[in-house]
Design an enzyme around this catalytic site. Structure first.
Site: not given
Ligand code: NAD
Length: 501
Positions: A177, A180, A285
């Protein structure tokens, strides 16, 4: 109209499908601000269809010989390496990062594919002969079953590639997944896997939002969940999926510090702070978000960082710029609001990205490199993950004050120390409460032979991504104890607990 020009749909059993529902999301070109296509949002029925396809493909893929699986992995590696320019263009068009940076994420993803190509070695068990009289023991590592992978927007190719090749190499089937916000890279990868000879159903993709995620977390046939995203969602994923009995690794957000000791090479440190703070517009990240300058070097270091950051060419990632836009207008505005809050809280805005004039057409989501000095730990610009091109400088009087600051932070993804003092670096790597440490290296993303993972609120679960931990996560251990009775050998009843003899 091809899928990439029109609707970005799901990929189930090797077919591109629009899905059962009407819900759609806009996919932007962040450099121009235009909507370029739409993405389907999966309903529960679409997720169920993808899981059913993965479940149906599970036994045959598990039983496919290691040599045939290896051949698919090698073919995928070749296709990905050959067609990386196409994938980079897709990433830049939807994420906004500059083309060279998109190539970088593909290169790091390729590393994991190459690691997974060694599956014949990685999946070997152990054997002990004669542990008891006439008794031998051997261990196996077997696939867990249907694995869910949920990825964030900031690495639309690399993060899926952290998990999918290892899961597939280990004999699992997968439902991915993606975010989006930039969904097309996932379909490109799915098509490459098919071309590489992966049987249909082994990799499936469902597009969408929370509806899709929550169905994956609850689905009884999904045996493991690998998540990467923000900390609140990572915590939700971990708590929900573990309560449903699944194996989970949920990687969360970050606030990465770079500690600069007074003896450091300040030019090297300034280069590193700029590269790691503003590369990919800070949407990594492992981006450096906070520079901790141990006095008396702060004034000098801030001047060197500002001098370099001023030269960064900001604009459309398809032109020869060094830094692209942020992913959405809302995110750009949110990051700009943090800059305003930092200023109101008393930080000095040394470089103000809100006044950027990008090399781009249209109304893209740009914010230029921003440098804040005199940031204190209670300011929101320090406490929150900003995820944008904002570098905060906190001044520390001593090494110990710098380490205490890093350790008190709730995140623990990456950290770096810049120094020429080997003893100080050794002490730092030993005591700092962070999962990935760089010594004169600002973005210490481990190579694929090691595993990637943070500590504290940056990772929920025990096993890190890819590398040896990835193999452990995507397999279950089994131990077999064997005796082949010899004619006339010992027999008879003995109700005692078995002992070796
Ligand atoms: P996000 O948490 O908004 O989304 C991540 C995934 O979860 C997406 O596929 C999204 O559709 C889904 N999602 C979003 N809200 C949700 C909810 N309420 N319930 C269930 N699923 C949900 O993150 P993002 O904005 O896409 O990415 C940026 C974030 O990811 C930053 O916080 C970054 O630090 C983190 N990140 C961490 C790493 C790591 O290795 N630790 C790597 C890359 C990114």
């Amino acid at each position: 109209m091809t899928a990439l020009e029109g609707l970005v749909g799901h990929w189930v059993e090797g077919k591109h499908l629009p899905g059962s529902g009407e819900r759609r999301g806009d996919v932007y070109d962040p450099a121009t601000g235009e909507v370029r296509r739409q993405v389907a949002f999966a309903e529960e029925a679409d997720v169920d269809a993808a899981v059913a396809a993965a479940d149906a493909a599970r036994t045959a893929w598990r039983d496919t010989s290691l040599s045939r699986r290896t051949a698919v992995l090698f073919a995928f590696r070749e296709l990905l390496a050959t067609r990386r320019d196409e994938l980079a263009a897709i990433i830049t068009a939807e994420h906004g990062k500059v083309l060279d940076d998109a190539q970088g994420e593909i290169a790091r993803g390729l590393e994991v594919v190459e690691f997974a190509c060694g599956l014949g070695h990685l999946l070997k068990g152990e054997h002990a002969e004669g542990v008891s009289t006439g008794v031998d023991v051997h261990s196996l590592r077997q696939p867990v079953g249907v694995c869910a992978v949920i990825s964030p927007f900031n690495f639309p190719a690399m993060v899926p590639l952290w998990f999918v090749p290892v899961a597939i190499a280990c004999g699992n089937t997968v439902v991915l997944k993606p975010s989006e916000k930039d969904p097309s890279a996932s379909l490109f990868l799915a098509r490459l896997w098919q071309e590489a000879g992966l049987p249909d159903g082994v990799l499936n993709v469902v597009q969408g939002d929370r509806v899709a995620v929550d169905r994956l977390l609850a689905h009884p046939r999904v045996r493991s969940v690998s998540f990467v995203g923000s900390t609140p969602v990572a915590r939700h994923v971990y708590e929900t999926a573990t309560a449903a009995g699944k194996r989970v690794q949920a990687l969360g957000g970050a606030k990465n510090h770079m500690v600069v000791l007074p003896d450091a090479d300040l030019d090297l440190a300034a280069d590193a702070a700029v590269n790691a703070g503003f590369g990919s517009a800070g949407e990594r990240c492992m981006a450096v978000s906070v520079v901790v300058a141990v006095e008396p070097v702060a004034d000098d270091l801030v001047a060197r960082i500002a001098e370099r950051a001023r030269t960064i060419r900001v604009g459309d990632g398809r032109r020869s710029c060094e830094m692209g836009p942020l992913v959405t207008r809302e995110h750009r505005d949110r990051v700009a609001a943090y800059v305003a809050a930092g200023e109101a809280d008393g930080a000095k805005v040394v470089l103000d990205g809100r006044q950027v004039e990008p090399d781009a057409d249209g109304d893209g989501f740009f914010l230029g490199p921003t440098l804040l000095d005199g940031v204190r730990p209670e300011m929101s610009v320090y406490t929150d993950e900003i995820f944008g091109p904002v570098l905060s400088v906190v001044r520390a009087a001593t090494y110990q004050e710098a380490v205490d600051l890093v350790d008190a932070n709730p995140y623990g993804n990456g950290v770096a120390i810049f120094t020429n003092d080997g003893g100080a670096a050794r002490r730092f790597e030993h005591e700092v409460e962070v999962g990935m440490v760089g010594v004169n290296v600002p973005i210490p993303v481990p190579v694929a032979q090691f595993s990637f993972g943070g500590w504290k609120s940056s990772l929920f679960g025990d096993l890190h991504a890819y590398g040896p931990d990835g193999v452990r996560f995507f397999t279950r251990g089994k131990v077999v104890t064997t005796r082949w009775p010899e004619p006339g050998g010992a027999r008879g009843l003995d109700l005692g607990f078995p002992r070796s003899s």
